[in-house]
Design a protein around this motif. Sequence first.
Motif, short mmCIF file in Angstrom:
data_model
loop_
_atom_site.label_atom_id
_atom_site.label_comp_id
_atom_site.label_asym_id
_atom_site.label_seq_id
_atom_site.Cartn_x
_atom_site.Cartn_y
_atom_site.Cartn_z
N LEU A 1 74.27 -31.71 128.14
CA LEU A 1 74.23 -32.79 129.14
C LEU A 1 75.81 -32.98 129.66
CD1 LEU A 1 72.00 -34.97 127.01
CD2 LEU A 1 71.48 -34.10 129.23
N ASP A 2 76.74 -33.04 128.98
CA ASP A 2 78.00 -33.10 129.35
C ASP A 2 78.63 -32.16 130.66
OD1 ASP A 2 80.65 -34.54 129.25
OD2 ASP A 2 81.24 -32.50 128.77
N LEU B 1 69.85 -35.44 134.45
CA LEU B 1 70.20 -35.70 133.14
C LEU B 1 69.16 -36.49 132.53
CD1 LEU B 1 73.70 -37.58 133.94
CD2 LEU B 1 73.28 -35.31 132.89
N GLU B 2 68.35 -37.11 133.24
CA GLU B 2 67.06 -38.09 132.61
C GLU B 2 66.25 -36.86 132.29
OE1 GLU B 2 65.85 -41.58 134.53
OE2 GLU B 2 63.85 -41.10 133.96
N VAL C 1 75.49 -38.30 142.68
CA VAL C 1 75.32 -38.99 141.14
C VAL C 1 73.95 -39.35 141.07
CG1 VAL C 1 75.86 -40.93 139.88
CG2 VAL C 1 77.66 -39.69 141.24
N GLU D 1 76.55 -33.44 133.73
CA GLU D 1 77.14 -34.60 134.27
C GLU D 1 78.10 -34.67 135.44
OE1 GLU D 1 77.54 -37.92 131.37
OE2 GLU D 1 77.59 -39.48 132.79
N ASN E 1 71.94 -36.30 140.36
CA ASN E 1 72.23 -35.91 139.06
C ASN E 1 71.67 -36.84 137.88
OD1 ASN E 1 75.01 -36.06 136.97
ND2 ASN E 1 74.17 -34.02 137.54
N ALA E 2 71.44 -38.01 138.05
CA ALA E 2 71.14 -38.88 137.19
C ALA E 2 69.70 -38.59 136.60
CB ALA E 2 70.96 -40.36 137.59
N ASP F 1 80.18 -37.62 137.79
CA ASP F 1 80.36 -38.84 138.25
C ASP F 1 81.29 -38.83 139.39
OD1 ASP F 1 82.88 -38.46 137.06
OD2 ASP F 1 82.46 -39.32 134.93
N ARG G 1 67.51 -35.14 129.07
CA ARG G 1 67.69 -36.13 127.83
C ARG G 1 66.19 -35.96 127.38
NH1 ARG G 1 70.96 -39.61 130.36
NH2 ARG G 1 73.03 -39.08 129.65
N SER H 1 70.68 -31.90 141.52
CA SER H 1 72.02 -32.11 141.71
C SER H 1 72.44 -31.09 142.75
CB SER H 1 72.65 -31.85 140.49
OG SER H 1 72.35 -32.63 139.30
#
Lengths: 430, 430
Positions: free
Chosen positions: B77-78, B64-65, B57, B81, B60-61, B83, B68, B165
Amino acid sequence: MTQITADGATSVAEAVATLARAAKTASRSLATATRATKDAALHAMADALVAEAPRVVAANAEDLERGRAGGMAESLLDRLELDKERIAGIADALRELAALPDPVGEVVRGSTLPNGLRLRQVRVPMGVVGMIYEARPNVTVDAAGLALKSGNAVLLRGGSAAARSNEAIIAVLGDALAGQGLPRELVQSVDAHGRAGAVELMRARGLVDVLVPRGGADLIQTVVRESLVPVIETGVGNCHVYVDASADVAQAVPIVVNSKTQRTGVCNAAETLLVHRDVAPSFLPAVLATLGEAGVTVHGDDETRAAAPSGLRFEAATEADWATEYLSLDLAVKVVDSLDQALEHIRRFSSGHTEVICATDTRAVRRFTTELDAAALIVNASSRFTDGGQLGLGAEIGISTQKLHARGPMGLAELTTTTWIVEGDGHLRT
Amino acid sequence: MTQITADGATSVAEAVATLARAAKTASRSLATATRATKDAALHAMADALVAEAPRVVAANAEDLERGRAGGMAESLLDRLELDKERIAGIADALRELAALPDPVGEVVRGSTLPNGLRLRQVRVPMGVVGMIYEARPNVTVDAAGLALKSGNAVLLRGGSAAARSNEAIIAVLGDALAGQGLPRELVQSVDAHGRAGAVELMRARGLVDVLVPRGGADLIQTVVRESLVPVIETGVGNCHVYVDASADVAQAVPIVVNSKTQRTGVCNAAETLLVHRDVAPSFLPAVLATLGEAGVTVHGDDETRAAAPSGLRFEAATEADWATEYLSLDLAVKVVDSLDQALEHIRRFSSGHTEVICATDTRAVRRFTTELDAAALIVNASSRFTDGGQLGLGAEIGISTQKLHARGPMGLAELTTTTWIVEGDGHLRT
């Protein structure tokens, strides 16, 4: 090369696309034809070839004359030549195809699901089969027959050296098809468009469903590299025979000799012999003597040389010998320390066609048949059995050394694909 | 793009070849592994992903960052992601794979020939499976699991957007494999070599046995066009539902609605509805009303417009609509004069995925299921059943719209090839 074609198409690409579309339309009439219809057409094609043999021989004579004038090698002229007897043989092959079961309609899998949906996976024709081959006009008939029996139309590129022969054959086959109420467009050629026709055939993805190259390694590799249409690759056979420490020497000697000499210019002939050190003293002198009598030249390592009888044609093996598919009365021979060393050698040099082990030890057989990766792994028998006819598959399109779709001898089923037919009673997905 | 890599390889091509050779070597340990060994590894991989979820995670963050910051769309993005719950779901999929039968070792055909040769055609792993996909890190695990269960090593290209990721996931899976005594090289990535890594993966013919692209149409078409490695193509679904004159209207309405709306962004959803003129007066108003309630926009011809209830979102269909895979709450609708006209329309616009007929007349069903050419032909049920899970095939790698090797939903068996094992007692060919 782009040209204005007779029918007004502005490019070879368009002309080939037009041929392919006509082939697809024609193939529809075959997709639902019964076996009886297809077999009658095969017999009509055979009869027509025999009846029209003089016409085909006359066209072939023109190709031969052009070939001789151009300095074509005798062996190639021999492959190109058609006479009445050869045409009769080609016609017989069509009649043998008629005697084989129809691959189309076979239910490969089927079941009724817990929710009541009835499933069956059924063999159906590919549609349009492309074939690119060299100057052997028998392949023209062979390809047309295999495609017809499997419900496909065929689009051929037979090479300029056999152009007149192929043109005559295709005309004869077309007449025979028309006489049976089937479309002539089931058998067509792109040869009128020269080399550009071959290129466009390879680019006709979506119009041609599969492309089968038949011929030498160069031809096959060119098609594999350049085709956008999916290819079934028939390939090179750098086949090994490994004689294990546990081998029955009296059985292994004839297996090696048969694998090498029963026919030499074929992909399932042996090219390298690996001998376990423990069996070498009893095995090598015997096998080398028999190979020598059969006229084989041995390309061996030092230990093989030491065991070679006088009079044997012997050359010291170089690294290149292990990688060579001789296709002649030559055999590379190497003594190995262990099964592991044999497996390692085969993994390094195998073309993935056929590998043979002579052994009585089940553990050696088990390792050989599970740790190697080839189309055929043969235990205590000749490499020459990797053949559609020998393995009981009927007509053979070629021997695939690729892993997708077909591996090993390919029969009629390999010219089909499958469709899932799913029957319900208003079933919805939830 | 060519670069000097950390391990001293002088080009990306060499670096990818080195990875592929390591994968091939690693795959050998799996080729002879028992099902128990492979299933234990799958469970270990699942457990490791759950245990190391925080690490994955966190990585992965970072992706994602970066996404974005680079203005990546919310929907992408979805997909990117991860979790804790999503990771648990991914791990569960690995455990489900462990519960499936092992495709390796299955005897596909076998017989004893009249001469006593014993034949069996046995499923064996491909060797090295390449996978090129977009920024969905769950595919990394999925591909690793499918390859492992089918006895293959996997070489991945997962895309730069999910690089951190995927790196974390591959490290976790590698630790789990090592803990089971299996080589880490069973799961590797070429992502360190950027786009050039993907190019070299597509060129690694002979080192990579099969390449499976997963993602949008552009990605798949690029791989099909550029790859020298054989490709299994998963494709586009421009699926039709044809409602025959003989249809049971009460059954056909929910079939159309389910085919269109049960899920929209998938290849087995319906995109065009064809309605026989004779049934249109009773069927069209009913189906259009229900589609309207479900929020569907209809792109229809004039006759459809005439039957449209007020409030239905309606647009006049253009030629482009018949060729469009909407993947949304849109449906093209056309009234046809006959079954023949429906077949002609489908032949012209079908992508060869799934075609549905609603009919009670056996003659219409027979023609639809034999004259059309698609991976699945469905009678009186939703198009959404063309799915490996729904058809009881277990795990699904994708749905093939090509004709070679695999057609329709592909299970684990499609990641294998076969070997002929031939056993004799000194058999020679004569």
